[in-house]
Design an enzyme around this catalytic site. Structure first.
Site, short mmCIF file in Angstrom:
data_model
loop_
_atom_site.label_atom_id
_atom_site.label_comp_id
_atom_site.label_asym_id
_atom_site.label_seq_id
_atom_site.Cartn_x
_atom_site.Cartn_y
_atom_site.Cartn_z
N GLN A 269 -29.59 -12.65 4.05
CA GLN A 269 -30.44 -12.13 2.68
C GLN A 269 -31.21 -13.22 2.33
OE1 GLN A 269 -31.29 -8.69 2.23
NE2 GLN A 269 -30.20 -8.80 4.30
N HIS A 272 -34.62 -14.49 3.22
CA HIS A 272 -35.88 -13.71 3.09
C HIS A 272 -36.87 -14.60 2.02
CE1 HIS A 272 -35.76 -9.64 4.41
NE2 HIS A 272 -34.70 -9.65 4.44
N GLU A 338 -28.82 -3.96 -4.21
CA GLU A 338 -29.69 -3.15 -3.24
C GLU A 338 -28.88 -3.06 -2.07
OE1 GLU A 338 -33.86 -4.34 -0.76
OE2 GLU A 338 -32.66 -5.83 -1.66
N HIS A 339 -28.40 -3.87 -1.53
CA HIS A 339 -27.46 -3.83 -0.41
C HIS A 339 -26.04 -4.22 -0.61
CE1 HIS A 339 -31.38 -5.22 1.26
NE2 HIS A 339 -31.16 -4.10 2.01
N ASP A 372 -31.41 -2.71 8.14
CA ASP A 372 -32.83 -3.40 8.24
C ASP A 372 -33.53 -2.81 9.36
OD1 ASP A 372 -32.57 -4.80 5.84
OD2 ASP A 372 -32.10 -6.88 6.82
N HIS A 431 -45.64 33.45 -27.72
CA HIS A 431 -44.85 33.38 -26.33
C HIS A 431 -44.19 34.84 -26.33
CE1 HIS A 431 -45.63 29.24 -26.60
NE2 HIS A 431 -44.82 29.04 -25.34
#
Length: 443
Positions: A269, A272, A338-339, A372, A431
């Site tokens: 990771q 990235h 996230e992961h 991924d 109503h």
């Protein structure tokens, strides 16, 4: 010298807010980025394609000849695609499609009372804009992750935007184009960053080829902080999936974990982006020592060594030492990664107790890299702790629920007292009158 900074939470009792504040986290100032990109977004709204070209020349170093990629270029890219990459994309798409088809919602009808039903219809978004980045890495897998769930949902019109590349004459990367052609996406735009999001949202009268671009109803896909900021600015004009930030991995591990696997996954990771977050949560000092030893071996072997070192040494990454599994679960649920990988003695049991994560990867043979590319799950996931209220991209993202209410006279009569009483309580007698009038014989 250790690469990762250690936060020791052992013997400490923290409130939820204190725990969240104590954890490593990337600083993502979307509001500041929004101020920076607002002029770009407004310019594209006003001037369309000309503004996109100006922004591309400024930010990407290339002024695209074609904002709309010609069909011949898509076909050429697919014809030139490495057969091994084509096979991998086809298999990845097939796995994602299999999962999305199983998870696609179907209409459901409930008889509330005899003669009165409420049906939940699931209707696809008509036109969507999918964004695929093209900065430090070429991500054809993100084409798969965006396009396939939209197709399974039944979206009628798909337009995909990806940045123009100087090396490819102002077109998106050929692998991105090939992935689009492989999946049957024919409307592809050579635009990146905030200007791409603005173009998708607002459309343009003429892209320079004599034809315009209709704005979309929903924009999805990952990107940098400027893409996230542009999404914030166009939200309301269009829907968005999320304001995605730098990628994150958290690993909850005990002394049964393999340190080589853990180190490799933290590195994967960090590869990235220098702002990527890699966080290890463990109760084992022995594992921490072994992981640091593995990082010392594996990081120098990586292609993007400096990027990885920057990410691992940054304030968004680190090790959190905990007293045991209970505190470890509290930490990862507060972090909301996230992961999230689980490397513990009973990983499945621990994973079942996770409440906040974009995706959970259970055991030593389910690394994030699998998700991924080839697990069948989606890799467009919530970041920055937003998993506590949001989920990842899926077929559901592209569906809208519409209630269809059908009552006959007798069913309406059974609801009359309830409805008119509540209308009176709210000071909205008209109503109630709209119901009563249906039962007046002398009207």
């Amino acid at each position: 010298m250790p690469i990762l900074t250690t936060v020791d939470l052992r013997t400490r009792t923290l409130t939820a807010a204190e725990l969240t504040a104590a954890l490593p986290r990337a600083e993502l100032d979307v509001e500041a980025a929004a101020a920076a990109v607002r002029p770009v977004v407004e310019d594209v709204k006003e001037r369309g394609a000309a503004a996109v070209r100006d922004a591309s020349e400024r930010f990407d170093g290339i002024r695209p000849e074609h904002l709309r990629v010609p069909q011949a270029e898509l076909e050429r890219a697919l014809a030139g695609l490495d057969p091994a990459i084509r096979a991998a994309l086809e298999e990845s798409a097939a796995r994602v499609r299999r999962v999305d088809e199983a998870h696609c919602r179907t209409d459901a009808s409930v008889q509330v009372v005899p003669g009165g039903t409420v049906t939940q219809r699931w209707v696809p978004v008509r036109r969507v804009g999918l964004y695929v980045p093209g900065g430090r890495a070429v991500l054809p897998s993100s084409v798969v992750m965006n396009v396939v769930p939209a197709q399974v949902a039944g979206v009628e019109q798909i337009v995909l935007a990806s940045p123009p590349q100087k090396e490819h004459g102002g077109l998106p990367h050929p692998t991105i184009l090939a992935a689009c052609a492989l999946l049957g996406v024919t409307e592809v735009i050579a635009a990146g960053g905030a200007q791409a999001v603005a173009l998708l949202a607002h459309g343009a009268e003429d892209l320079g080829d004599g034809s315009g671009l209709e704005g979309v109803d929903l924009v999805t896909g990952p990107g940098n902080v400027y893409v996230a900021a542009a999404k914030r600015l166009v939200r309301g004009t269009v829907g968005i999936d999320a304001e995605a930030g730098p990628t994150e991995i958290a690993i909850l591990a005990d002394d049964t974990a393999d340190p080589a696997y853990v180190a490799a996954d933290l590195i994967s990771q960090a590869e990235h982006d220098p702002l990527a977050a890699s966080v290890l949560v463990t109760d084992s000092e022995a594992l921490l020592t072994a992981v640091e030893e593995q990082l010392a071996v594996q990081v120098p072997q990586a292609m993007h060594e400096q990027r990885i070192r920057t990410a691992l040494a940054g304030p968004q990454s680190g090790v959190v030492l905990v007293d045991g599994l209970e505190q470890g679960l509290a930490v990862v649920n507060a972090y909301g990664a996230e992961h999230l990988e689980i490397h513990t003695a009973d990983a499945a049991s621990a994973a079942a107790r996770v409440t906040n994560a974009g995706a959970v990867f259970v055991g030593p043979y389910a690394p994030v890299s699998l998700g991924d590319y080839a697990a069948g799950s989606n890799h467009v996931l919530p970041t920055g702790g937003s998993s506590r209220y949001d989920g990842g991209l899926s077929v559901q993202t592209f569906l809208r629920g519409i209630h269809v209410v059908q009552y006959d006279r007798e069913a309406l009569a059974s609801a009359r007292t309830t409805a008119t009483a509540l209308a009176d309580a709210e000071g909205l007698p008209s109503h109630g009158r709209a119901i009563d009038i249906r039962f007046e014989k002398d009207r």
